[in-house]
Design an enzyme around this catalytic site. Structure first.
Site, short mmCIF file in Angstrom:
data_model
loop_
_atom_site.label_atom_id
_atom_site.label_comp_id
_atom_site.label_asym_id
_atom_site.label_seq_id
_atom_site.Cartn_x
_atom_site.Cartn_y
_atom_site.Cartn_z
N ASP A 36 -57.97 8.97 -15.64
CA ASP A 36 -58.23 10.29 -15.26
C ASP A 36 -57.39 10.87 -14.22
OD1 ASP A 36 -60.17 10.28 -16.94
OD2 ASP A 36 -61.65 10.52 -15.87
N TYR A 39 -53.81 11.79 -15.39
CA TYR A 39 -53.79 12.90 -16.15
C TYR A 39 -53.85 14.01 -15.05
CZ TYR A 39 -55.32 16.70 -19.04
OH TYR A 39 -55.28 17.73 -20.10
N LEU A 86 -73.70 30.28 -46.69
CA LEU A 86 -73.89 29.49 -47.63
C LEU A 86 -75.48 29.63 -48.20
CD1 LEU A 86 -72.57 26.23 -45.88
CD2 LEU A 86 -71.63 27.12 -47.79
N GLU A 117 -70.86 16.78 -45.55
CA GLU A 117 -70.40 16.89 -44.09
C GLU A 117 -71.84 17.42 -43.43
OE1 GLU A 117 -67.64 20.18 -44.09
OE2 GLU A 117 -66.41 19.20 -45.51
N LYS A 119 -74.02 19.45 -41.23
CA LYS A 119 -74.09 20.85 -40.95
C LYS A 119 -74.29 21.12 -39.28
CE LYS A 119 -75.54 25.27 -42.59
NZ LYS A 119 -76.14 25.78 -41.48
N ASP A 121 -75.12 22.51 -35.84
CA ASP A 121 -75.77 23.70 -35.36
C ASP A 121 -75.17 24.26 -34.42
OD1 ASP A 121 -77.78 25.42 -35.53
OD2 ASP A 121 -79.42 24.17 -34.66
N ARG A 140 -67.62 34.88 -36.15
CA ARG A 140 -67.68 35.08 -37.58
C ARG A 140 -67.87 36.51 -37.63
NH1 ARG A 140 -72.11 35.26 -41.00
NH2 ARG A 140 -71.67 35.02 -43.18
N TYR A 227 -65.68 21.11 -33.93
CA TYR A 227 -65.29 20.39 -35.20
C TYR A 227 -64.82 21.24 -36.23
CZ TYR A 227 -67.54 15.79 -34.17
OH TYR A 227 -67.95 14.40 -33.68
N LYS A 293 -69.75 19.90 -50.70
CA LYS A 293 -68.75 20.94 -51.15
C LYS A 293 -67.89 20.31 -52.27
CE LYS A 293 -67.79 22.60 -46.53
NZ LYS A 293 -66.68 22.53 -45.27
N LYS A 317 -80.59 22.10 -46.20
CA LYS A 317 -81.12 22.32 -44.61
C LYS A 317 -82.22 20.97 -44.47
CE LYS A 317 -79.93 26.04 -42.47
NZ LYS A 317 -81.02 27.08 -42.61
N CYS A 411 -101.03 26.30 -4.56
CA CYS A 411 -100.34 25.13 -5.35
C CYS A 411 -101.30 24.17 -5.69
CB CYS A 411 -99.43 24.30 -3.94
SG CYS A 411 -99.02 22.70 -4.67
N CYS A 414 -101.36 20.83 -3.43
CA CYS A 414 -101.64 20.94 -1.70
C CYS A 414 -102.36 22.02 -1.38
CB CYS A 414 -100.52 20.59 -1.05
SG CYS A 414 -99.45 22.19 -1.17
N CYS A 429 -93.98 26.48 -4.30
CA CYS A 429 -94.95 26.03 -3.08
C CYS A 429 -93.71 25.78 -2.02
CB CYS A 429 -95.67 24.77 -3.63
SG CYS A 429 -96.21 23.81 -1.92
N CYS A 434 -95.91 18.83 0.55
CA CYS A 434 -96.50 18.92 -0.46
C CYS A 434 -96.35 17.56 -1.31
CB CYS A 434 -95.99 19.93 -1.41
SG CYS A 434 -96.71 20.00 -3.21
#
Ligand code: IVH
Length: 669
Positions: A36, A39, A86, A117, A119, A121, A140, A227, A293, A317, A411, A414, A429, A434
């Protein structure tokens, strides 16, 4: 000057190429070949040159990834080809129906192959590349018109600013999903909780909120990923099948989900669905199903589209992780910062194989917004690793006997009066002594975002606190194996292991200790910044407000909180006791850059030709990496030698990076 500028122009070209190469190795392939710090050094050199010659900044410069000044609003973008949605299939039978429909439509085609593939979320986006350069990205929207979120998308490291390869297409419109991984989501929410900010309900909402930020600098700080799963028009590249198209996208440097499968028959599609369903909970990101697909792009074209959906694809799904149950009561939990969180106590119900009996309610506003009452039937959902939550009460099933939720004035631990601070949704609190807060702080201290001491999880800390063996943080370091051994559920071995793990944490980095102490507004990221700037606890404790404010990302509120914390005599005494008990952060054995395998966990399978197993393990450890003896999600690389065992297939399924002996040699060189 002209000469100097020419030199800079050339150097910048080299730097951009180098940084793009290493960015791809790191963010897309997950196989970095430099440390790192190296880089960062290249990146800083680029920034310095661009600052000197601003006219040499190009659109594909990695400096463009940090975001820019906020926009007023997003511009509209007309998609050249509509972004479709879809149709769904909810059972094996519906998948068979899908195939029957295809075969009927095509008439002359006896056998179809498919690509299955995951799906994702997240959020669908389109990335437009002209002659290889990323020129525009959009949401979209309604399918025809989306919003121009180019600047936000540029901050996502997995999205290349320029396609790889000698001859990119004149126009390529990549379709794919932006998402937030579960680990990144969890960490981000923990940071937000520490900073007293509102939490995101799930990774999808977090990704959506992050992408639709008008201030791209904020987007840049969110752990977003991408992706690719297709393009807007197959004519843009010369590929005969979806499977080859995805391979081509990978060659362009785009990230494609490794769990994509080519399925020669519908039986394999169904088998892959079962497989994805099975591994779903173990993935580091959320998927809500599988997309099937038709593999041949020529057949896709013949099949064509209906009004809003293609004929050649279908979404299978997953069953939703939802169920209905009854809200029995609301409990109030005191967190380590004193925030009192309402927790729903539910009639136990099985959701996706897990019994749920509690759900988070966040705060009073949330209860009001959802109009929850004790006794309500409620819809509950569980998403991945996320804590279950109540979606809504089922108003139609109310009997009239339901009771409103009363917020406590004192609380529950306490008895101290609770306060609500200006502009905050949370009740708090403010009693520094506490017991509930103290226990929570101790659990945080030894936990994953703290010192990460193995064997001192939540249950054990509760036990040690109840037994009055650990009242504050330093007590942890005074624990003896003989004491632990006598407790319920302990044996000499576990006691020894715990004490060894405690001792091992004495030399944790300053950042880790700072994060573990649970200073308000100081999460892991801020802690790392503080360490980088101040190096030792002494320096940090002596830092003035002005000095703290010069640290990147630290504003008035955080700086004040740090000063308050270290200004507290009780804290000073506690830290002194910690020091006496041998907790000495900052004594790093080697600077970061010299341990190129820091954070890597390698697992070996098969035999290597130029190392014995022990030699290979030795090298990994010397370079700061860890060696695992079994496959788990902690493993970052599977090193695959000659005649690999069953680990190879499992690793593929888990999406773990697989390297051969040559790759291993590169990694350690
Ligand atoms: S294909 C015409 N593939 O699911 C083809 N979509 O309703 C349409 N999604 O919001 C998309 N993973 O963003 C496709 N591997 C995948 C996908 C995927 C997630 C989302 C997509 C869209 C929705 C489709």
């Amino acid at each position: 000057m002209a000469d100097e500028k020419e030199v800079a122009r050339k150097r910048l070209r080299v730097l951009r190429d180098e940084l793009a190469f290493h960015g791809h190795r790191y963010y897309v392939l997950d196989q970095p070949v430099i440390a790192d710090v190296e880089y960062d050094r290249l990146f800083r050199e680029l920034l310095a040159l661009e600052e000197k010659f601003p006219e040499l900044v190009t659109d594909d410069s990695p400096s463009q990834r940090v975001g820019g000044a906020p926009l007023e609003k997003f511009a509209g973008v007309q998609h050249r080809h509509a972004m479709l949605s879809l149709e769904n299939a909810f059972s094996d039978a519906e998948l068979r129906d899908f195939e029957d429909r295809l075969l009927r439509f095509l008439k002359d085609t006896p056998q179809l192959s498919y690509v299955a593939e995951p799906k994702m979320d997240g959020l669908a986006v389109e990335l437009v590349y002209e002659n290889g350069l990323f020129v525009q990205g959009s949401t979209r929207g309604d399918g025809r018109t989306g919003e121009d979120i180019t600047r936000n998308l540029k901050t996502i490291a997995a999205i290349p600013l320029r396609l790889q390869g000698e001859s990119p297409p004149v126009l390529l419109e990549v379709r794919g999903e932006v998402f937030m991984g579960s680990a990144g989501f969890k960490k981000m929410n923990e940071e937000r909780a520490a900073a007293g900010e509102s939490l995101f309900a799930n990774p999808r909402n977090a990704a959506a909120g992050s992408l639709r930020q008008l201030d791209s600098r904020l987007t840049a700080r969110r752990p977003l990923d991408f992706y690719a799963y297709g393009i807007s028009d197959p004519a843009q590249v010369a590929c005969p099948t979806q499977h080859e198209l995805l391979a081509q996208l990978m060659d362009f440097g785009l990230k494609v989900n490794p769990l994509v499968r080519l399925c020669p028959k519908m039986d394999e599609v169904i088998a892959h669905y079962r497989h994805l369903l099975e591994i779903r909970a173990r993935l580091d990101y959320e998927i809500d199903g599988m997309v099937v697909k038709v593999n041949s792009l020529a057949l896709q074209e013949r099949l064509g589209n209906k009004a809003r959906t293609p004929r050649w694809a279908v979404a299978c799904k997953f069953p939703a992780f939802q169920a209905t149950t009854r809200l029995l009561a609301v409990d109030f939990q005191v967190g380590r910062t004193g925030v009192v969180t309402p927790v729903a106590i539910l009639e136990p119900v099985a959701i996706g194989g897990v019994t749920v009996s509690r759900a988070t309610l966040h705060n009073e506003e949330e209860i009001k917004r959802k109009d929850l009452r004790i006794g309500d039937r409620v819809l509950v959902q569980r998403a991945g690793d996320v804590i279950p939550e109540i979606v809504q009460p089922i108003i139609d099933l109310r009997t009239g006997g339901e009771e409103p939720v009363a917020m406590p004035g004192h609380c529950p631990s306490c008895g101290h009066t609770l306060v609500r601070e200006e502009g905050e949704a949370a009740l708090r609190c403010i009693n520094g002594h506490c017991p509930a807060q103290r226990l929570r702080s101790l659990i945080h201290f030894t936990g994953k975002t703290g010192m990460d001491i193995e064997g001192l999880g939540k249950k054990v800390m509760e036990q040690l606190f109840a037994e009055k063996l650990v009242n504050d943080i330093p007590d942890i370091y005074a624990l003896r194996p003989e004491t632990l051994e006598r407790l319920d559920g302990w044996a000499s071995k576990s006691a020894e292991n715990a004490v060894a793990a405690i001792a091992a944490s004495q030399n944790a980095s300053l950042a880790r200790l700072l994060s573990a102490l649970g200073i308000r507004h100081v999460g892991e990221v801020t802690a790392a910044q503080l360490e980088e700037r101040f190096q030792t606890m002494e320096n940090l404790m002596a830092a003035s407000l002005e000095e703290l404010l010069t640290v990147e990302g630290i504003g008035e509120q955080v700086a004040a909180s740090i000063r308050d914390y270290f200004g507290d005599p009780a804290v000073q005494k506690m830290l002194e006791r910690l020091r006496q008990l041998g907790v000495a952060p900052g004594k790093r054995v080697a600077p970061l850059g010299e341990l190129p395998l820091r954070g890597a966990v390698l697992l070996f399978t098969g035999s290597l030709s130029s190392f014995s197993r022990d030699e290979a393990k030795g090298v990994v450890k010397k370079l700061g990496g860890q060696v695992s003896s079994s496959l788990s999600r902690k493993v970052t690389h599977l090193v695959c030698g000659d005649k690999p065992g069953s680990k190879l297939q499992k690793a593929e399924e888990l999406g773990i990076t697989i390297i051969d002996e040559k790759g291993f040699q590169q990694l350690i060189s």
